[in-house]
Every structure is written in structure tokens, then in C-alpha cells.
Scaffold this motif. Structure first.
Motif, short mmCIF file in Angstrom:
data_model
loop_
_atom_site.label_atom_id
_atom_site.label_comp_id
_atom_site.label_asym_id
_atom_site.label_seq_id
_atom_site.Cartn_x
_atom_site.Cartn_y
_atom_site.Cartn_z
N ILE A 310 -20.08 4.09 16.21
CA ILE A 310 -21.17 4.97 16.90
C ILE A 310 -20.91 5.09 18.45
CG2 ILE A 310 -22.61 3.05 17.18
CD1 ILE A 310 -24.80 5.13 17.31
N ASP A 311 -20.91 6.17 19.04
CA ASP A 311 -20.27 6.13 20.43
C ASP A 311 -21.15 7.41 21.37
OD1 ASP A 311 -19.34 8.57 19.74
OD2 ASP A 311 -17.11 8.13 20.22
N GLY A 312 -22.40 7.62 20.76
CA GLY A 312 -23.06 8.59 21.28
C GLY A 312 -23.02 9.96 20.73
N GLU A 313 -21.94 10.24 20.30
CA GLU A 313 -21.34 11.57 19.84
C GLU A 313 -21.13 11.58 18.13
OE1 GLU A 313 -19.02 13.37 23.49
OE2 GLU A 313 -17.79 12.28 22.00
N LEU A 314 -21.43 13.02 17.62
CA LEU A 314 -21.21 12.94 16.05
C LEU A 314 -19.86 13.98 15.93
CD1 LEU A 314 -22.56 12.34 13.29
CD2 LEU A 314 -23.70 14.54 13.68
N LEU A 315 -19.00 13.44 14.93
CA LEU A 315 -17.84 14.22 14.94
C LEU A 315 -18.18 15.20 13.98
CD1 LEU A 315 -15.14 11.42 13.67
CD2 LEU A 315 -15.56 12.24 16.03
N ARG A 316 -17.72 16.56 14.59
CA ARG A 316 -18.03 17.70 13.90
C ARG A 316 -16.77 18.66 13.59
NH1 ARG A 316 -22.03 21.75 16.87
NH2 ARG A 316 -20.15 21.72 18.48
N PRO A 317 -16.06 18.71 12.55
CA PRO A 317 -14.96 19.09 11.93
C PRO A 317 -15.16 20.93 12.53
CG PRO A 317 -15.85 18.11 9.95
CD PRO A 317 -16.89 18.06 11.20
N VAL A 318 -13.90 21.37 12.92
CA VAL A 318 -14.00 22.80 13.35
C VAL A 318 -13.02 23.83 12.93
CG1 VAL A 318 -15.03 22.08 15.69
CG2 VAL A 318 -12.55 22.13 15.26
N ASP A 319 -12.34 23.06 12.05
CA ASP A 319 -11.24 23.93 11.25
C ASP A 319 -11.91 24.58 10.10
OD1 ASP A 319 -8.93 23.34 12.82
OD2 ASP A 319 -8.52 21.63 11.85
N GLU A 320 -11.72 25.91 9.93
CA GLU A 320 -12.28 26.49 8.54
C GLU A 320 -11.28 26.45 7.46
OE1 GLU A 320 -15.20 27.96 8.44
OE2 GLU A 320 -15.67 27.40 10.51
N PRO A 321 -11.87 26.27 6.22
CA PRO A 321 -10.84 26.28 4.98
C PRO A 321 -10.14 27.65 5.09
CG PRO A 321 -13.14 26.74 4.54
CD PRO A 321 -13.23 26.29 6.06
N VAL A 322 -8.86 27.48 4.59
CA VAL A 322 -7.95 28.81 4.30
C VAL A 322 -8.43 29.44 3.05
CG1 VAL A 322 -5.49 29.43 4.16
CG2 VAL A 322 -6.24 27.45 5.42
N ASP A 323 -8.54 30.50 3.52
CA ASP A 323 -9.02 31.70 2.28
C ASP A 323 -7.84 32.62 1.95
OD1 ASP A 323 -10.59 33.19 0.39
OD2 ASP A 323 -11.59 34.30 1.79
N VAL A 324 -6.95 31.96 0.88
CA VAL A 324 -5.99 32.83 0.33
C VAL A 324 -5.71 32.17 -1.03
CG1 VAL A 324 -4.48 32.61 2.70
CG2 VAL A 324 -4.31 30.85 0.99
N ARG A 325 -4.86 33.27 -1.62
CA ARG A 325 -4.82 33.00 -3.18
C ARG A 325 -3.23 32.39 -3.49
NH1 ARG A 325 -2.45 36.51 -7.17
NH2 ARG A 325 -3.34 36.41 -9.13
N PHE A 326 -3.38 31.33 -3.99
CA PHE A 326 -2.36 30.66 -4.45
C PHE A 326 -1.71 30.94 -5.97
CE2 PHE A 326 -4.32 27.98 -1.20
CZ PHE A 326 -3.03 27.39 -0.41
N VAL A 327 -0.46 31.21 -5.85
CA VAL A 327 0.17 31.20 -7.46
C VAL A 327 1.17 30.41 -7.42
CG1 VAL A 327 1.52 33.16 -8.44
CG2 VAL A 327 -0.07 34.08 -6.98
N PHE A 328 1.19 29.60 -8.60
CA PHE A 328 2.15 28.50 -8.90
C PHE A 328 3.06 28.95 -9.82
CE2 PHE A 328 -1.89 26.56 -7.23
CZ PHE A 328 -1.57 25.85 -6.25
N ASP A 329 4.22 28.44 -9.65
CA ASP A 329 5.41 28.50 -10.48
C ASP A 329 5.54 27.17 -11.34
OD1 ASP A 329 7.69 28.61 -11.98
OD2 ASP A 329 8.97 29.63 -10.68
N PHE A 330 4.73 27.15 -12.60
CA PHE A 330 4.59 25.74 -13.26
C PHE A 330 5.95 24.83 -13.39
CE2 PHE A 330 4.24 23.16 -17.07
CZ PHE A 330 3.16 22.39 -16.55
N ASP A 331 7.00 25.87 -13.95
CA ASP A 331 8.20 25.18 -14.23
C ASP A 331 8.85 24.67 -12.87
OD1 ASP A 331 7.82 25.74 -16.82
OD2 ASP A 331 9.07 27.62 -16.71
N ARG A 332 8.65 25.23 -11.93
CA ARG A 332 9.37 24.82 -10.55
C ARG A 332 8.71 23.80 -9.89
NH1 ARG A 332 9.91 28.47 -4.94
NH2 ARG A 332 11.23 27.03 -3.87
N LEU A 333 7.38 23.49 -10.46
CA LEU A 333 6.68 22.52 -9.77
C LEU A 333 6.95 21.33 -10.47
CD1 LEU A 333 3.05 24.08 -9.09
CD2 LEU A 333 4.71 23.20 -7.35
N VAL A 334 6.99 21.43 -11.80
CA VAL A 334 7.52 20.35 -12.60
C VAL A 334 8.93 19.62 -12.25
CG1 VAL A 334 8.24 19.57 -14.88
CG2 VAL A 334 6.17 20.92 -14.70
N ALA A 335 9.92 20.66 -12.04
CA ALA A 335 11.16 20.09 -11.52
C ALA A 335 11.19 19.27 -10.43
CB ALA A 335 12.01 21.31 -11.54
#
Length: 412
Positions: A310-335
Motif C-alpha cells: 500500500i502506498d496511498g494509490e490504487l493501481l489502475r490498468p489503462v491498456d485496452e484489450p485488443v479487439d481483433v480476429r485471430f486465425v490460427f494455422d494448426f499444423d504450423r503451430l504444432v511444428a
């Protein structure tokens, strides 16, 4: 208590100005925190990695630190430097002086004297070097002085003797070869774990680096989990506060109608609205200071990044989550995972260690047969140095090269 500075250092604060957090009052003093600042603080504030669930005070030995790879590398028994030290040159030297006064029952045993009175002194020095092929080279320089009362049997009442000896013992079967000595080290014994060879020690270093990388990945992952969990709890708290405020407005409206005896202000409706408001107010307090509330998550994040609780202040995250669409190549990820996962790399190193230990163990199935060679040059004289006829000086006799000896053989 301390307050974090922009560069990650802790600035001492007056503890009398800090008060315990109260879940009944909404926080007012915040310190905005980005992901990059969080990561920088976490890696700079403490040498100890503090992943989620680690209780350092109860299990200090399980805590991973940034010094662990260096500790493994500098291990005095199984580290690379210790393994290399087995091949260092070894110097030994001695100097001694004796006075002997001994009576013999048989003069023959005393060298034609019944009572032997003798002054004896020696100065010796030697150098030993072990090669990667398993051979041991030796070089020794010995000087001896002897003065005794065997007058009838001695040419001189006192004499000096000096000699230079060079030798080599080279294993031909068991313990021979660079591969075995690099794997097991020169002092390996059958039936023991081969952990003192250079190759094994270096692989231990690589395993330590891999384990540190795994711990660092786990720590960073838990760090971001704590960060975004705090984001979630802020959103949850804001939604509960908004619902509480709306319930309070509803209750006040019903209460006003009740006082004015208007429709919609019946006692049962006023009681329902009041209960709803107090229930949401309790939920807001739990969301802020409960066992899984915002304050607890914020303290956990503080502990992980090395800030005061405790130091008199409260930590507050300010970064926003990234709103994008992820497409994964399963075979490439496994390799990619099969080739780059540190856990698999660590297992591959351990497998390589076992393969090397098997090679060293097979070497012990061989009989031990050593080639032995030795060369010796001697000198003898009445004095240690000086000139004159033969045997007047031990060094003159030595450099005349008259007394050379050699030996060669096999020992099995």
C-alpha cells in the motif's frame, strides 16, 4: 511504505499519511499502469520471480531468481569451471630436514655401523598435467643432501644427489580418449553418476538456462493474467456501482411516491426497492474489498511487480484489450511448438546427457591397460655446485649426462 517512481525505484513515503483501505468508500487516488510499465517494474524491482501461487516465506528454495543460471555455472563440484579445473596443472613442492640417531642390533643393517648418526635434507618440486586423452604427464626435480657416519662404506662423509624425472601414464582402454574424459571427467568411477565432465557440466548449464526461461515465461504469463484480471475486476466493480446507483435512484423515487401517497409508492414496493439497493451496495463492497475483490487482485499485482502493498494509490490498468480476429494455422503451430518449446528443448538436452553417460558407462566394461614411460637424469657429488674432478659437484655430474635411465612398459 514507499511510492513507486517512474524509473521503477521506490520512493519512501511517510507511513503516518497512509490509512488502511476501506471497502465502504470508493477509491479516489489512482496510479495508471500500462502493460509495458508493469513488465519493466516487475523485471527491475526484484531478482526473485514471483509467479502466482508462490509462497516464498514457506518455500524459499522453490523461488526462481535471476541468479540461478550463474549459481549453476559456478557450482564448485559440477559446474563447467570445476570440470575444467580437473585438467589444470598441479604444482607440488616440499622441503624437509632430518636428524637421525639410531642404533642397530646388526651392523649390516646400519650400513657397517652399529649406531647411525645422520643429517638428511631434501628439496623437491613437481609438476603434473592431465591431458584430455586421459594421460598424466609428470615432471619432478629432486635434490638430496646426506651426511652420516658410515665412514668406511662412504666415498664422501657427506654428499649431494640431484635428479630430473619425466614420466607419462597413458590409458589405452578404460579411461582413454577425449570423448570419455570430456563426458565423465578424469576422476569418474564405475557405478557413479557421471556429472563432473565438461560436456555434462555444459549441458547442466543449458538445462539451467532452459528452466530459467520456463520460469520467466510462467512469471510473465502470470503477470499478464494478474493485470487483465484486475481489468476485469475494475469492469465488474464499475458495473455493480452503476447498478447500485440506479437502484438508489429507483428507491428514492419509490420513497418519494410513498411519502406523497401516490400510486407506485406502496410500502411493499418501497421495501423491495430499498432491499435491492442495499443488496447492490453490499455487492459493490464485496467487489471492492472481498476475498476475490479488486483490492486483493491489486495487492497481488503489486507483490508480483515489487511495489509496496500500500502506498496511498490504487493501481489502475489503462491498456485496452485488443479487439481483433485471430486465425490460427494448426499444423504450423504444432511444428513451431515442437521445435521451439523450451520444455521440449530441455528434455532433448537431458536425453543427450543420458546418451553421453551411456557412452561413458560402456567404457568401464573395458579392462584397464596403461602404457607407462619414464625418463630420469641423475647427478651425484661431494658438493652441490662447483668445479673439479668427477663427483666433486652434483650439478657438474648431472649436466655431464652420464647417468641416464629410462623405463617403458604396460600395466594391466
Amino acid at each position: 511504505a514507499a511510492r513507486g517512481a517512474g524509473d521503477g525505484r521506490a520512493i519512501p513515503a511517510d507511513s503516518s499519511s497512509l490509512v488502511p483501505r476501506d471497502a465502504t468508500k470508493p477509491p479516489s487516488d489512482f496510479r495508471d499502469l500500462t502493460e509495458s510499465e508493469m513488465l519493466s517494474l516487475a523485471l527491475a524491482s526484484s531478482p526473485v520471480l514471483k509467479p502466482l501461487g508462490l509462497r516464498i516465506l514457506e518455500n524459499p528454495g522453490t523461488a526462481e531468481t535471476i541468479y540461478d543460471p550463474a549459481i549453476t555455472a559456478s557450482d564448485p563440484f559440477f559446474g563447467p569451471q570445476a570440470a575444467l579445473a580437473e585438467f589444470d596443472s598441479k604444482l607440488n613442492a616440499s622441503i624437509s630436514s632430518q636428524n637421525n640417531d639410531r642404533v642397530f642390533n646388526n651392523p649390516t643393517l646400519g650400513g657397517d655401523v652399529q649406531e647411525l648418526v645422520q643429517d638428511l635434507a631434501s628439496v623437491d618440486a613437481g609438476l603434473e598435467k592431465r591431458s584430455l586423452s586421459g594421460g598424466v604427464w609428470q615432471l619432478a626435480w629432486d635434490n638430496r643432501y646426506d651426511a652420516n657416519n658410515r665412514g668406511s662404506a662412504n666415498r664422501f662423509p657427506n654428499y649431494y644427489e640431484t635428479q630430473l624425472e619425466a614420466g607419462l601414464r597413458q590409458p589405452l582402454l578404460r579411461g582413454a580418449g577425449r570423448q570419455f574424459n570430456l563426458i565423465a571427467g578424469p576422476n569418474a568411477r564405475p557405478g557413479f553418476n557421471f556429472s563432473n565432465g565438461i560436456l555434462i557440466a555444459r549441458l547442466n548449464d543449458q538445462i539451467s538456462d532452459a528452466e530459467f526461461e520456463i520460469q520467466l515465461q510462467t512469471f510473465v504469463r502470470d503477470l499478464f493474467v494478474a493485470y487483465w484480471d484486475l481489468v476485469r475486476l475494475y469492469r465488474n466493480y464499475d458495473s455493480v456501482v452503476a447498478a447500485r446507483d440506479l437502484a438508489h435512484q429507483t428507491w428514492q423515487s419509490v420513497r418519494a411516491k410513498n411519502r406523497a401517497n401516490l400510486a407506485g409508492g406502496e410500502a411493499n414496493k418501497e421495501a423491495q426497492a430499498r432491499a435491492k439497493y442495499y443488496g447492490l451496495r453490499r455487492e459493490a463492497q464485496v467487489a471492492l474489498g472481498g476475498q476475490s475483490g479488486l483490492y486483493v487482485a491489486e495487492r497481488q499485482l503489486r507483490n508480483m511487480i515489487g511495489l509496496p502493498i500500500i502506498d496511498g494509490e490504487l493501481l489502475r490498468p489503462v491498456d485496452e484489450p485488443v479487439d481483433v480476429r485471430f486465425v490460427f494455422d494448426f499444423d504450423r503451430l504444432v511444428a513451431q511448438a515442437m521445435s521451439e518449446r523450451v520444455e521440449l528443448q530441455r528434455q532433448a538436452i537431458r536425453l543427450r546427457q543420458q546418451q553421453l553417460r551411456l557412452i561413458a558407462a560402456k567404457n568401464f566394461l573395458l579392462p584397464q591397460m596403461d602404457a607407462i614411460s619414464r625418463y630420469r637424469l641423475r647427478g651425484f657429488g661431494d658438493d652441490l655446485t662447483g668445479g673439479g674432478p668427477r663427483f666433486s659437484s652434483a650439478y657438474n655430474d648431472f649436466f655431464s649426462l652420464d647417468h641416464q635411465e629410462w623405463e617403458f612398459g604396460l600395466e594391466m
